[in-house]
Design an enzyme around this catalytic site. Sequence first.
Site, PDB file in Angstrom:
ATOM      1  N   GLU A 112       0.827  -1.203   0.000  1.00  0.00           N
ATOM      2  CA  GLU A 112       0.000   0.000   0.000  1.00  0.00           C
ATOM      3  C   GLU A 112       0.862   1.255   0.000  1.00  0.00           C
ATOM      4  OE1 GLU A 112      -3.779   1.842   1.283  1.00  0.00           O
ATOM      5  OE2 GLU A 112      -2.897   0.898   3.037  1.00  0.00           O
ATOM      6  N   THR A 131      -5.649  11.770  -0.146  1.00  0.00           N
ATOM      7  CA  THR A 131      -5.167  11.387   1.190  1.00  0.00           C
ATOM      8  C   THR A 131      -4.059  12.340   1.624  1.00  0.00           C
ATOM      9  OG1 THR A 131      -5.728   9.103   0.728  1.00  0.00           O
ATOM     10  CG2 THR A 131      -4.189   9.464   2.528  1.00  0.00           C
TER      11      THR A 131
HETATM   12  N1  HSE Z   1      -5.606   6.255   8.641  1.00  0.00           N
HETATM   13  C1  HSE Z   1      -5.408   6.777   7.329  1.00  0.00           C
HETATM   14  C2  HSE Z   1      -5.831   8.229   7.302  1.00  0.00           C
HETATM   15  C3  HSE Z   1      -6.260   5.995   6.369  1.00  0.00           C
HETATM   16  O1  HSE Z   1      -6.886   8.536   7.861  1.00  0.00           O
HETATM   17  O2  HSE Z   1      -5.117   9.063   6.743  1.00  0.00           O
HETATM   18  C4  HSE Z   1      -6.098   6.433   4.946  1.00  0.00           C
HETATM   19  O3  HSE Z   1      -4.890   5.947   4.411  1.00  0.00           O
END
Ligand code: HSE
Length: 291
Positions: free
Chosen positions: A120, A168
Amino acid sequence: MLTVRAPATSANLGSGFDVFGVALGRPADVIRVERADRTTIDVRGVGSEYIPEDPEKNTVGAVAEALDAPAHITIDKGVRPASGLGSSAASAAAAAVGLNELYDRGLSREELVPIAAEGEAVVSGTAHADNVAPSIIGGFTIAREDGVTGIDAAIPLVAVLPEIVVSTRDARRVVPETATVEQLVETVANAATLTAGMARNDPRLVGRGMGDSVVTPARAKLIDGYNEVCTAAMAAGAAGVTISGAGPTVIAACTDHDRRRVANAMLDAFEDRGTDARAYQTRVGRGAEVF
Ligand code: HSE
C-alpha cells in the site's frame, strides 16, 4: 489459479486515527492470480483508468515482490480509488492472501498484514496497516506497530460515497500537530467505548465512541456538506457518524432497523448540496476469502 475477494474497509472510525479499522460487507475487489515467470497486472472495474498496471507502481506488484511470488494478476476493482474505503488496501490484501496460498508460503493472516501494508505504501507513500488489517483478517481491528488484534463484530453500517475527490495527501496535511490533555482524555474514552461496543456488538456504544474533536473536524472542511450529512444521519436514528478513512466517504453506525432510513437521509443531505452520492448499506464483515 486462485480467485480472492478482499473487502473495502473503513479506517479510523473517528477516535482510532491510524489504528482502528473495520472490514465492510461490501463493496470489494476481486483478483485472480496465476503463477508466471514475471509479474504482469491487468486492471478493470471502477476507476481502473486511474490505476497503473506497471508492477513497480501498483500496490499488488509490491506485494508479489515482497513474497517473491511472480504472477499474472487480474484486478477487478469494486472499490473506487480515493474513496476513503481502502481501495488500494483491498487490492494489496487480496494479493497478499492469494499469492501466499498460490506459492504455499505458509504465512498467517497476521503475518501478511505488514507485507500488504508495504504494498500500500507504493501508492499512498506511508505504510498504514489500518486498512489492510481488516481487509485481510476481517471484523474490527486494532493495528499497532507490533501487531494486530481483531474482534469479530457485525455492526450495521451505512457508508455514503459522494462524487467529491479528497486526496489522502491533503487530508493528512490538515491533521493538527498537537492536541490538548482534555482532547486526549476524550479520545481515550471514545476509543475504549467504541472497542467495548464492537466486543458486545452494540451499535449504540460504537456510535458514541466515534466522537473525535481532533482529526475529524479538520478534515470535515474538505467534504462539502459534511456537517449537514451528519445532522441528517443522527436525526434519522444513526448512533454515530464520522469520516471513513481520509474521506470523502461518510460512515454511520446504526441498528438494522434504522439503516435504510439513515442511508436515505444522508443521500438527501448530499443531494441538497447538489452532490451526487452512492450509499452502501452494509455491516462489519469478513476478511479476504479465497475461491
Ligand atoms: N488512517 C489513514 C488516514 C487511512 O486517515 O489518513 C487512509 O490511508
